[in-house]
Design a protein around this motif. Sequence first.
Motif, PDB file in Angstrom:
ATOM      1  N   LEU A  76      14.257   5.066  14.858  1.00 54.09           N
ATOM      2  CA  LEU A  76      12.921   4.471  15.535  1.00 54.09           C
ATOM      3  C   LEU A  76      11.879   4.737  14.483  1.00 54.09           C
ATOM      4  O   LEU A  76      10.747   4.439  14.548  1.00 54.09           O
ATOM      5  N   ARG A  77      11.928   6.180  13.848  1.00 62.02           N
ATOM      6  CA  ARG A  77      10.904   6.471  12.968  1.00 62.02           C
ATOM      7  C   ARG A  77      10.747   5.198  11.927  1.00 62.02           C
ATOM      8  O   ARG A  77       9.689   5.023  11.418  1.00 62.02           O
ATOM      9  N   LYS A  78      11.973   4.886  11.449  1.00 65.33           N
ATOM     10  CA  LYS A  78      11.994   3.707  10.166  1.00 65.33           C
ATOM     11  C   LYS A  78      11.328   2.638  10.920  1.00 65.33           C
ATOM     12  O   LYS A  78      10.714   1.947  10.096  1.00 65.33           O
ATOM     13  N   ILE A  79      11.810   2.167  12.017  1.00 61.48           N
ATOM     14  CA  ILE A  79      11.290   0.944  12.641  1.00 61.48           C
ATOM     15  C   ILE A  79       9.514   1.303  12.764  1.00 61.48           C
ATOM     16  O   ILE A  79       8.996   0.053  12.413  1.00 61.48           O
ATOM     17  N   GLU A  80       9.180   2.088  13.382  1.00 59.69           N
ATOM     18  CA  GLU A  80       7.747   2.386  13.387  1.00 59.69           C
ATOM     19  C   GLU A  80       7.238   2.336  12.030  1.00 59.69           C
ATOM     20  O   GLU A  80       5.927   1.791  11.874  1.00 59.69           O
ATOM     21  N   SER A  81       7.592   2.592  10.838  1.00 58.86           N
ATOM     22  CA  SER A  81       7.418   2.679   9.633  1.00 58.86           C
ATOM     23  C   SER A  81       7.250   1.085   9.123  1.00 58.86           C
ATOM     24  O   SER A  81       6.093   0.650   8.400  1.00 58.86           O
ATOM     25  N   ILE A  89       6.739  -1.682  11.086  1.00 59.84           N
ATOM     26  CA  ILE A  89       6.036  -2.451  11.586  1.00 59.84           C
ATOM     27  C   ILE A  89       4.458  -2.293  11.584  1.00 59.84           C
ATOM     28  O   ILE A  89       3.649  -2.836  12.219  1.00 59.84           O
ATOM     29  N   SER A  90       4.465  -0.856  10.869  1.00 58.35           N
ATOM     30  CA  SER A  90       2.984  -0.342  10.779  1.00 58.35           C
ATOM     31  C   SER A  90       2.095  -1.318  10.020  1.00 58.35           C
ATOM     32  O   SER A  90       0.913  -1.255  10.274  1.00 58.35           O
ATOM     33  N   SER A 117      10.455  -7.806   9.478  1.00 53.94           N
ATOM     34  CA  SER A 117      11.360  -8.225   8.398  1.00 53.94           C
ATOM     35  C   SER A 117      12.582  -7.967   8.696  1.00 53.94           C
ATOM     36  O   SER A 117      13.063  -7.511   9.891  1.00 53.94           O
ATOM     37  N   GLU A 118      13.584  -8.691   7.993  1.00 51.52           N
ATOM     38  CA  GLU A 118      15.066  -8.523   8.227  1.00 51.52           C
ATOM     39  C   GLU A 118      15.484  -7.039   8.437  1.00 51.52           C
ATOM     40  O   GLU A 118      16.691  -6.715   9.112  1.00 51.52           O
ATOM     41  N   LEU A 119      14.939  -6.187   7.827  1.00 50.44           N
ATOM     42  CA  LEU A 119      15.153  -4.750   7.721  1.00 50.44           C
ATOM     43  C   LEU A 119      15.449  -4.253   9.407  1.00 50.44           C
ATOM     44  O   LEU A 119      16.158  -3.706   9.858  1.00 50.44           O
ATOM     45  N   TRP A 125       6.590 -19.794  19.393  1.00 49.07           N
ATOM     46  CA  TRP A 125       6.658 -18.803  18.323  1.00 49.07           C
ATOM     47  C   TRP A 125       5.383 -17.957  18.309  1.00 49.07           C
ATOM     48  O   TRP A 125       5.141 -16.896  18.165  1.00 49.07           O
ATOM     49  N   LYS A 126       4.178 -18.941  18.297  1.00 50.36           N
ATOM     50  CA  LYS A 126       2.849 -18.535  18.116  1.00 50.36           C
ATOM     51  C   LYS A 126       2.346 -17.867  19.460  1.00 50.36           C
ATOM     52  O   LYS A 126       1.249 -16.792  19.312  1.00 50.36           O
ATOM     53  N   GLU A 127       3.156 -17.927  20.305  1.00 49.74           N
ATOM     54  CA  GLU A 127       2.895 -17.171  21.678  1.00 49.74           C
ATOM     55  C   GLU A 127       3.432 -15.727  21.873  1.00 49.74           C
ATOM     56  O   GLU A 127       3.101 -15.051  22.593  1.00 49.74           O
ATOM     57  N   MET A 128       4.472 -15.566  20.954  1.00 53.28           N
ATOM     58  CA  MET A 128       5.022 -14.291  20.827  1.00 53.28           C
ATOM     59  C   MET A 128       4.222 -13.149  20.292  1.00 53.28           C
ATOM     60  O   MET A 128       3.245 -13.439  19.064  1.00 53.28           O
ATOM     61  N   ASP A 129       4.382 -12.187  20.730  1.00 58.59           N
ATOM     62  CA  ASP A 129       3.717 -10.866  20.032  1.00 58.59           C
ATOM     63  C   ASP A 129       4.859  -9.848  19.875  1.00 58.59           C
ATOM     64  O   ASP A 129       5.371  -8.957  20.552  1.00 58.59           O
ATOM     65  N   VAL A 130       5.261 -10.453  18.572  1.00 60.77           N
ATOM     66  CA  VAL A 130       6.494  -9.741  18.000  1.00 60.77           C
ATOM     67  C   VAL A 130       6.465  -8.240  18.072  1.00 60.77           C
ATOM     68  O   VAL A 130       7.181  -7.434  18.286  1.00 60.77           O
ATOM     69  N   VAL A 131       5.245  -7.612  17.259  1.00 63.00           N
ATOM     70  CA  VAL A 131       5.166  -6.450  16.701  1.00 63.00           C
ATOM     71  C   VAL A 131       4.995  -5.575  18.161  1.00 63.00           C
ATOM     72  O   VAL A 131       5.628  -4.618  18.205  1.00 63.00           O
ATOM     73  N   GLU A 132       4.542  -5.975  19.219  1.00 64.33           N
ATOM     74  CA  GLU A 132       4.300  -5.486  20.306  1.00 64.33           C
ATOM     75  C   GLU A 132       5.426  -5.268  21.165  1.00 64.33           C
ATOM     76  O   GLU A 132       5.809  -4.219  21.799  1.00 64.33           O
ATOM     77  N   SER A 133       6.306  -6.312  21.009  1.00 64.36           N
ATOM     78  CA  SER A 133       7.598  -6.395  21.538  1.00 64.36           C
ATOM     79  C   SER A 133       8.575  -5.103  21.004  1.00 64.36           C
ATOM     80  O   SER A 133       9.346  -4.337  21.646  1.00 64.36           O
TER      81      SER A 133
END
Length: 319
Positions: free
Chosen positions: A47-52, A54-55, A60-62, A161-169
């Motif tokens: 979770l810590r790595k994911i937060e880093s 999307i900061s 990304s694919e990672l 795709w443009k309607e998505m809030d990817v980072v917020e999800s």
Amino acid sequence: MVMDEDISRWILDFFVRQPIDDSTLSDLLITLPISDTDTNLKKLLILRKIESEISSGNVSELVLDLLEHMEQLQYSDNAKVGDTMKRAYCVVAVDCTVRVLEDEGLGKYFELVKKIWRNRIGWMLKCENVGLVSYDLINWSDDVENVVGNERVCKEVLEKWKEMDVVESVREFVRDAREMIGPSFLEVACEDDQVKEVLGFGAEVDEDSHDQTNATEASLKERNNTVQDKSTDGAAGCEIRAELPIPKKSVVSPVKRDESPKPLRRKRKPWSVVEEDTLRKGVKKYGRGNWKFILNTYSDIFDDRTAVDLKDKWRNLIV
């Protein structure tokens, strides 16, 4: 001196949630002993790595790799994958693919469709019990394939795709996952009087014990002064040592020496409903893995049980 594994886990469990830099956390992970079976700590590190990742406001694919690793840990814990995690995986896969359709054209898009949707996600759809599979993921799998040669579908895919809030999800999943793991043990310990009592925080010093300690210290000082006086009265350069009695060797018969007592097996004691409910309560409150602490906290209920008993029983309960 090697630190106790439980204490090491409590420290890491606390600091991995704190806003400290990655280098300091890496030093802690190298220095403190950690258990390979501590899935909660592994989840917190993911979770810590994911937060880093999307900061910066992008994914990304990672992030897909990290979510897949998280799903494997959930599977090993016999835990279900939540809807927020399924949605996060789906929108990240879509974003990593469709974004290049607008920026780089069909060439790069086809490459990512094959890599992400046909190989990675296609394998998931063929397998059973993969927690990341959802209806949205299945529908998007069809849409990204139908983009080829279909201008209408291509336009619809770009609009969705443009309607998505990817980072917020993804952030929503991280919040949900942290809530499911619960607070760190040290945070619970600071607010729970029962925990403080078991750990011995704030315990009053026994006056008799204190007096006995003072008497022992005085006796040792007096003995030391006596030895120093004797060494002063002796000849110069002579070293005087206090001689201790040599223990006598006991002769043991060769026959008796080979007779080792047979280990006594504990009589199997069935688990009661109260014990099972208390174990669930202890794991929910103090976290899985703190078996010795849970055992000591509810020692009046877990009579004649060991920490290993609690660990084995918990495995049976979650199956």
